[in-house]
Design a protein around this motif. Sequence first.
Motif, PDB file in Angstrom:
ATOM      1  N   THR A 277       3.744  -1.780   9.434  1.00 49.03           N
ATOM      2  CA  THR A 277       4.302  -0.500   9.010  1.00 49.03           C
ATOM      3  C   THR A 277       3.203   0.392   8.441  1.00 49.03           C
ATOM      4  O   THR A 277       2.191  -0.087   7.944  1.00 49.03           O
ATOM      5  N   TRP A 308       6.375   1.597  12.539  1.00 49.42           N
ATOM      6  CA  TRP A 308       7.244   2.481  11.776  1.00 49.42           C
ATOM      7  C   TRP A 308       7.396   1.993  10.340  1.00 49.42           C
ATOM      8  O   TRP A 308       7.247   0.805  10.046  1.00 49.42           O
ATOM      9  N   ASP A 309       7.749   2.911   9.449  1.00 50.48           N
ATOM     10  CA  ASP A 309       8.133   2.541   8.088  1.00 50.48           C
ATOM     11  C   ASP A 309       9.613   2.168   8.076  1.00 50.48           C
ATOM     12  O   ASP A 309      10.481   2.930   7.641  1.00 50.48           O
ATOM     13  N   TYR A 312      11.739  -4.487  10.387  1.00 58.35           N
ATOM     14  CA  TYR A 312      11.386  -4.766  11.780  1.00 58.35           C
ATOM     15  C   TYR A 312      12.617  -4.675  12.681  1.00 58.35           C
ATOM     16  O   TYR A 312      13.604  -5.374  12.473  1.00 58.35           O
ATOM     17  N   TYR A 320       8.955  -0.082  18.664  1.00 60.17           N
ATOM     18  CA  TYR A 320       8.278  -0.144  17.373  1.00 60.17           C
ATOM     19  C   TYR A 320       6.765  -0.308  17.539  1.00 60.17           C
ATOM     20  O   TYR A 320       5.972   0.297  16.809  1.00 60.17           O
TER      21      TYR A 320
END
Length: 337
Positions: A277, A308-309, A312, A320
């Motif tokens: 992230t 991404w922040d 998962y 992702y």
Amino acid sequence: MTTRNMIQAINDAHRVMMERDPDVVVFGEDVGYFGGVFRATEGLQKQFGKQRCFDAPISEGGIIATAVGMAAYGLKPVAEIQFADYIYPGYDQIVSEAARIRYRTAHEWTMPMVIRSPYGGGIFGGQTHSQSPEALFTHVAGLKVVIPSTPYDAKGLLIAAIEDPDPVVFFEPKRIYNGPFDGHHDKPVTPWAKHPASEVPDGHYTVPLGKANIVRAGEAVTILAYGTMVHVALAAAEANQVDAEVIDLRTLVPLDLETIVESVKKTGRCLVMQEATRTSGFAAELATLVQERCFYHLEAPVARVTGWDTPYPHAYEWIYFPGPLRTKNALKKVLES
């Protein structure tokens, strides 16, 4: 030389060191009779016996605490945490005990232990089998953090880690366990490359901790990557015909700043990549280090390509991942700035 994938190279590193040094002990969940969930320790218990390769209870805190005690006693334990996502129950033992022994004993004791763990996504493992927690360990003084990207490096770095007198966290990118990932794809249409292994020397050799590898020379931009992201970086540079210099960090701590700075001063541009992230990731540390040391040589702001922040995302795993398209867009931005 023998053709090996990363799992086979890691297995061979264990075998080489167990043959050379009777103090090397391997243990963890299912690593003995079963040979590990990914087979990284297959055959070791049969060859070296249950006292040197054995199964541990499902207690990560207990596994790491036992390794700390073994290392303090004089052994060289290699403890496997089955997935990096499971390492958190043992985090206190790593931070409060393993990382501090040398300093708190005024160098009287060392801590020659290795904690191996598969990390990152790529097997549709969801939130509890896919995390990339490397930044949490690079923040801890006293630890060394290693992440290989090739079978050759995996074996040489693991041997160097076992021989090192300090605690090493050794993360293994499981997306490339069985072969170099075909980084040209944003979805798992061809998850492995056509040639799933590479030539790895037999016997003992080491890859020094703290020495990066320039895997692709270039003049237009420097790409800093590690683990699976090395393959994505190479694929993006080739697909977009960018004269990029791709640096495989190999070890995050100690970090080869000399190679990084020399490259960025030459190219004037820098892109850093991580699968983890975005916020507070190791890519942010890399960007800051480059800005501090290369500010007057930079022609554009340092760019990041990351995950991404978000927790998962199981169903959206391949969206992702920082893949070729996001890397292409970041390269375009940094080159046109």
